[in-house]
Motif scaffolding. Structure first.
Motif, PDB file in Angstrom:
ATOM      1  N   SER A  50       0.830  -1.193   0.000  1.00 13.24           N
ATOM      2  CA  SER A  50       0.000   0.000   0.000  1.00 13.24           C
ATOM      3  C   SER A  50       0.874   1.257   0.000  1.00 13.24           C
ATOM      4  O   SER A  50       0.603   2.221  -0.709  1.00 13.24           O
ATOM      5  N   VAL A  51       1.958   1.206   0.771  1.00 11.29           N
ATOM      6  CA  VAL A  51       2.844   2.373   0.839  1.00 11.29           C
ATOM      7  C   VAL A  51       3.534   2.601  -0.505  1.00 11.29           C
ATOM      8  O   VAL A  51       3.579   3.726  -1.002  1.00 11.29           O
TER       9      VAL A  51
ATOM     10  N   GLY B  31       8.978   6.935  -6.401  1.00  8.36           N
ATOM     11  CA  GLY B  31       7.647   7.535  -6.348  1.00  8.36           C
ATOM     12  C   GLY B  31       7.710   8.966  -5.859  1.00  8.36           C
ATOM     13  O   GLY B  31       6.997   9.840  -6.342  1.00  8.36           O
ATOM     14  N   HIS B  32       8.625   9.217  -4.927  1.00  3.23           N
ATOM     15  CA  HIS B  32       8.737  10.545  -4.351  1.00  3.23           C
ATOM     16  C   HIS B  32       9.268  11.554  -5.368  1.00  3.23           C
ATOM     17  O   HIS B  32       8.791  12.677  -5.462  1.00  3.23           O
ATOM     18  N   TYR B  33      10.287  11.110  -6.127  1.00  3.74           N
ATOM     19  CA  TYR B  33      10.921  12.061  -7.035  1.00  3.74           C
ATOM     20  C   TYR B  33      10.285  12.087  -8.415  1.00  3.74           C
ATOM     21  O   TYR B  33      10.559  12.973  -9.212  1.00  3.74           O
ATOM     22  N   MET B  34       9.447  11.083  -8.700  1.00  2.00           N
ATOM     23  CA  MET B  34       8.884  10.986 -10.050  1.00  2.00           C
ATOM     24  C   MET B  34       8.172  12.261 -10.502  1.00  2.00           C
ATOM     25  O   MET B  34       8.442  12.740 -11.602  1.00  2.00           O
ATOM     26  N   PRO B  35       7.272  12.833  -9.675  1.00  2.00           N
ATOM     27  CA  PRO B  35       6.585  14.033 -10.141  1.00  2.00           C
ATOM     28  C   PRO B  35       7.557  15.142 -10.500  1.00  2.00           C
ATOM     29  O   PRO B  35       7.385  15.838 -11.501  1.00  2.00           O
ATOM     30  N   ARG B  36       8.628  15.285  -9.699  1.00  2.00           N
ATOM     31  CA  ARG B  36       9.600  16.346  -9.971  1.00  2.00           C
ATOM     32  C   ARG B  36      10.378  16.064 -11.248  1.00  2.00           C
ATOM     33  O   ARG B  36      10.605  16.955 -12.056  1.00  2.00           O
ATOM     34  N   ILE B  37      10.780  14.780 -11.389  1.00  2.00           N
ATOM     35  CA  ILE B  37      11.521  14.422 -12.599  1.00  2.00           C
ATOM     36  C   ILE B  37      10.652  14.688 -13.821  1.00  2.00           C
ATOM     37  O   ILE B  37      11.090  15.289 -14.807  1.00  2.00           O
ATOM     38  N   ARG B  38       9.373  14.294 -13.705  1.00  2.00           N
ATOM     39  CA  ARG B  38       8.471  14.478 -14.832  1.00  2.00           C
ATOM     40  C   ARG B  38       8.298  15.956 -15.136  1.00  2.00           C
ATOM     41  O   ARG B  38       8.306  16.381 -16.279  1.00  2.00           O
ATOM     42  N   LYS B  39       8.190  16.760 -14.086  1.00  4.09           N
ATOM     43  CA  LYS B  39       8.021  18.197 -14.276  1.00  4.09           C
ATOM     44  C   LYS B  39       9.239  18.775 -14.991  1.00  4.09           C
ATOM     45  O   LYS B  39       9.122  19.551 -15.927  1.00  4.09           O
ATOM     46  N   ALA B  40      10.421  18.359 -14.522  1.00  2.00           N
ATOM     47  CA  ALA B  40      11.656  18.850 -15.125  1.00  2.00           C
ATOM     48  C   ALA B  40      11.714  18.455 -16.595  1.00  2.00           C
ATOM     49  O   ALA B  40      12.105  19.254 -17.456  1.00  2.00           O
ATOM     50  N   MET B  41      11.288  17.206 -16.874  1.00  2.00           N
ATOM     51  CA  MET B  41      11.328  16.751 -18.262  1.00  2.00           C
ATOM     52  C   MET B  41      10.347  17.538 -19.117  1.00  2.00           C
ATOM     53  O   MET B  41      10.638  17.911 -20.239  1.00  2.00           O
ATOM     54  N   ASN B  42       9.167  17.825 -18.546  1.00  2.00           N
ATOM     55  CA  ASN B  42       8.170  18.616 -19.276  1.00  2.00           C
ATOM     56  C   ASN B  42       8.713  20.000 -19.601  1.00  2.00           C
ATOM     57  O   ASN B  42       8.532  20.521 -20.697  1.00  2.00           O
ATOM     58  N   ARG B  43       9.389  20.582 -18.588  1.00  2.00           N
ATOM     59  CA  ARG B  43       9.922  21.923 -18.774  1.00  2.00           C
ATOM     60  C   ARG B  43      10.948  21.927 -19.912  1.00  2.00           C
ATOM     61  O   ARG B  43      10.945  22.786 -20.761  1.00  2.00           O
ATOM     62  N   LYS B  44      11.778  20.887 -19.911  1.00  2.00           N
ATOM     63  CA  LYS B  44      12.787  20.747 -20.954  1.00  2.00           C
ATOM     64  C   LYS B  44      12.104  20.641 -22.318  1.00  2.00           C
ATOM     65  O   LYS B  44      12.479  21.299 -23.279  1.00  2.00           O
ATOM     66  N   ALA B  45      11.047  19.810 -22.354  1.00  2.00           N
ATOM     67  CA  ALA B  45      10.349  19.603 -23.616  1.00  2.00           C
ATOM     68  C   ALA B  45       9.740  20.910 -24.104  1.00  2.00           C
ATOM     69  O   ALA B  45       9.769  21.215 -25.293  1.00  2.00           O
ATOM     70  N   GLU B  46       9.211  21.705 -23.165  1.00  2.00           N
ATOM     71  CA  GLU B  46       8.629  22.981 -23.557  1.00  2.00           C
ATOM     72  C   GLU B  46       9.696  23.933 -24.067  1.00  2.00           C
ATOM     73  O   GLU B  46       9.487  24.661 -25.027  1.00  2.00           O
ATOM     74  N   ALA B  47      10.838  23.921 -23.410  1.00  2.00           N
ATOM     75  CA  ALA B  47      11.928  24.823 -23.797  1.00  2.00           C
ATOM     76  C   ALA B  47      12.414  24.517 -25.208  1.00  2.00           C
ATOM     77  O   ALA B  47      12.806  25.420 -25.953  1.00  2.00           O
TER      78      ALA B  47
ATOM     79  N   LEU C  20      13.035   0.864  -0.486  1.00  2.00           N
ATOM     80  CA  LEU C  20      13.558   2.224  -0.500  1.00  2.00           C
ATOM     81  C   LEU C  20      13.561   2.769  -1.925  1.00  2.00           C
ATOM     82  O   LEU C  20      13.162   3.910  -2.183  1.00  2.00           O
ATOM     83  N   GLY C  21      14.019   1.927  -2.858  1.00  2.00           N
ATOM     84  CA  GLY C  21      14.073   2.343  -4.260  1.00  2.00           C
ATOM     85  C   GLY C  21      12.706   2.756  -4.770  1.00  2.00           C
ATOM     86  O   GLY C  21      12.549   3.815  -5.389  1.00  2.00           O
ATOM     87  N   MET C  22      11.705   1.919  -4.458  1.00  2.00           N
ATOM     88  CA  MET C  22      10.358   2.221  -4.925  1.00  2.00           C
ATOM     89  C   MET C  22       9.861   3.549  -4.365  1.00  2.00           C
ATOM     90  O   MET C  22       9.274   4.368  -5.067  1.00  2.00           O
TER      91      MET C  22
END
Ligand SMILES: Nc1ncnc2c1ncn2[C@@H]1O[C@H](COP(=O)(O)OP(=O)(O)O)[C@@H](O)[C@H]1O
Ligand SMILES: [Mg+2]
Lengths: 259, 328
Positions: free
Chosen positions: B263-264, B311-327, B305-307
């Motif tokens: 669940s976690v 999960g914790h960093y995924m939203p940030r990584i995705r955001k960073a990737m989106n920003r790159k794609a927009e740039a 721990l890996g999982m």
């Protein structure tokens, strides 16, 4: 019907927390068809009085009744079922529900959809949800928030959140409506809209009680005002009477810094 | 007319985000479609394992639901999975009755015992409630062994009665689990829109506000425990059928911990894709690590721990990737 028949009454309400007296034997009569103001400095006991009337707190002494029916011993949910509702001083919306759904919670208790339709897409449950959503949208529109139903409370500025809180209280066409600082955090135009809404809501069989620090608002909409200080009423009367009462003037001039 | 439509699907995106359905209905449909064809591509043993994943996903969902709608943590859900599993196992091996009757019985028992547990513990919260659920989990293997006339004790039971006669059993074990998972996920998505579900969410966020609008705290607690217990029992029933054996080893205290861990790692998600991640974790990680001997606990911890970090960093990584794609 006579104004006083459908009144919310409290007699000798005394509340204390660990020896600290918060309410010292209050007698109140909040009448239907009137807007009653409840004012007083911070810590006077206004919210505590609301909590006693709604059943959230159990006063050590005193009786509470609505339209002649005793309410003592009834839990908050049962009082809500009698149409006694309130808004909260500190906005208490659910962050996981949309704005519309939060307002729907003001009438959800009247629903009849059972547990089966909680898990299965049965037409009865779907229809009931649509009806509740429509009522919620109407209440939101009345408060000047026609377009925010699909948003989350956290996406709205604090003033609007407070209006949503009020919409949840009024959506169920309550018989007793207690508003705890409804104008706190509202800007001038929102306060003007709120004033209009409250005037419009007032009807011959609604008991409306407003706790508010905005004196212009209180003086302009209230028929009667109770002034509370350290758990005791220092004045009760029409806005003019209260405004000219020397004790009230002293309390309000003296309490400028803690506002 | 158009605003009629918004009533029926009020801001699907917001609601789906909130109900834990991080993914759209479309993604879920695609995932289910792919899973339907999986047995054609995979060997028997992988089909079997995936079936277990589905079953465990239901258990993960039961635990996550309690967190999301009740704000409480259970480390005792094997109590409910065992109830469901032995409903299926006992009815099958002793009376030859198939899932048609044993799944409803499992659901009923899960709900009833959920309610029976909830009532005396209704005023416990947080760590106190969690420890109480732990007591449930610890009692399970003992109880199974004590009722060995019915449960087969340590040996366990073998579930062999087909659900739909004539279809190969391996496929049935897979598709029944998938079907159960989909049904339970749909029911939970529906709950989010119901007046009961909304009342539970309000009671969790602001008990006083819920009280003031007619939802009693005790009602909320007892209800969510009944629901979670019922879904837990469905998990067990599915595990029994898809896993073919029911024995005390499947309902140890550790298994209860694994459900919570599942669940976690799925971040208490309630969507099919999310609970699948949790179910896969519960099923696969112990299997994959079983070859690694004394290092199992360490590797399990690292995998966990890996999982969580992912999960914790995924939203940030995705955001960073989106920003790159927009740039670009
Ligand atoms: N649950 C509680 N426990 C202890 N003290 C309380 C509680 N609720 C209110 N009080 C006390 O009662 C007094 C009145 O508070 P409140 O009713 O919130 O005042 P107001 O709404 O007029 O600002 C305060 O001194 C406050 O600390
Ligand atoms: Mg207050």
């Amino acid at each position: 019907m006579d104004q006083t028949t459908n009144a919310l009454r409290g007699e000798g309400i005394a509340l204390s927390f660990g020896g600290i007296k918060v309410l010292r034997g209050l007698d109140v009569e909040f009448r239907a068809g009137e807007i009653t103001g409840l004012i007083g400095p911070n810590g006077a006991g206004k919210t505590s009085l609301f909590n006693c009337l709604t059943g959230a707190y159990l006063p050590q002494e005193g009786t509470i009744s609505y339209a002649g029916d005793p309410l003592n011993g009834l839990p908050p949910a049962a009082r809500a079922n009698k149409g006694i509702v309130r808004s909260f001083q500190h906005v208490a919306l659910c962050p996981d529900l949309t704005v519309r759904e939060n307002v729907m919670m003001g009438i959800a208790r009247n629903g009849s959809a059972g547990w089966l339709s909680a898990f299965l897409p049965l037409p009865g449950g779907t229809r009931e949800r649509e009806e509740m959503a429509r009522s919620a949208d109407e209440a939101l529109a009345d408060l000047g928030l026609p377009d925010v139903g699909d948003k989350l409370p956290g996406e709205l500025p604090p003033g609007m959140q407070r209006l949503v809180e009020i919409a949840r209280a009024v959506v169920g066409k309550p018989s007793v409506l207690m508003l705890d600082e409804p104008a706190a955090g509202l800007n001038n135009s929102e306060t003007r809209d709120l004033t209009k809404v409250l005037r419009k809501l007032a009807s011959t069989d609604l008991v409306m009680v407003v706790v508010e620090h905005d004196m212009d608002l209180v003086m302009s909409i209230c028929d009667r005002i109770y002034v509370l200080n350290f758990g005791e009423f220092v004045a009760v009367g029409s806005p003019e009477e209260v405004r000219s009462n020397p004790d009230v003037v002293r309390i309000y001039l003296g309490s400028d810094d803690d506002e | 007319m158009s605003d009629q439509a918004t009533h029926i699907i009020p801001g699907q995106s917001v609601v789906s985000r909130l109900s834990g359905m991080a993914t759209s209905g479309l993604t879920t449909a695609v995932v289910v479609a792919v899973l339907i064809f999986m047995p054609l591509l995979l060997g028997g043993s992988w089909t079997f394992t995936l079936g277990l994943c589905f079953a465990n996903s239901i258990g993960v969902l039961a635990v996550s639901l309690l967190v999301r709608y009740g704000g409480e943590v259970s480390i005792g859900h094997t109590f409910f999975t065992a109830l469901g599993a032995y409903s299926v196992g006992v009815l099958d091996t002793r009376y030859g009755i198939s899932l048609w009757a044993s799944v409803p019985l499992a659901l009923l028992l899960g709900v009833v015992f959920g309610l029976l547990f909830a009532w005396p513990s209704r005023n416990l919260h947080g760590i106190y409630l969690a420890v109480t659920t732990l007591a449930l989990a610890l009692a399970v293997p003992e109880m199974i062994n004590n009722f060995d006339v019915l449960t087969g004790g340590y040996e366990g039971l073998y579930v062999a009665t087909p659900f739909i006669p004539g279809i190969e059993m391996g496929l049935q074990r897979y598709y029944v689990a998938l079907f159960m998972l989909v049904i339970v996920c749909l029911a939970v998505a529906r709950l989010r829109l119901s007046r009961q579900g909304m009342a539970l969410l309000l009671a969790k966020a602001h008990p006083a506000a819920a009280d003031a609008f007619g939802t009693r705290r005790v009602w909320a607690r007892v209800s969510i425990m009944g629901i979670s217990g019922g879904i837990g029992a469905i998990c067990g029933a599915t595990l029994a059928f898809s896993g073919s054996t029911v024995s005390p080893g499947g309902f140890t205290f550790w298994q209860a911990i694994f459900l919570l861990v599942g669940s976690v790692v799925s971040f208490y998600g309630l969507s099919l894709t999310r609970v699948l991640i949790g179910g896969a974790f519960v099923t696969l990680v112990p299997q994959l690590l079983s070859a690694s001997g004394a290092w199992i606990p360490v590797l399990y911890g690292l995998a966990l721990l890996g999982m969580i970090l992912l999960g914790h960093y995924m939203p940030r990584i995705r955001k960073a990737m989106n920003r790159k794609a927009e740039a670009n």
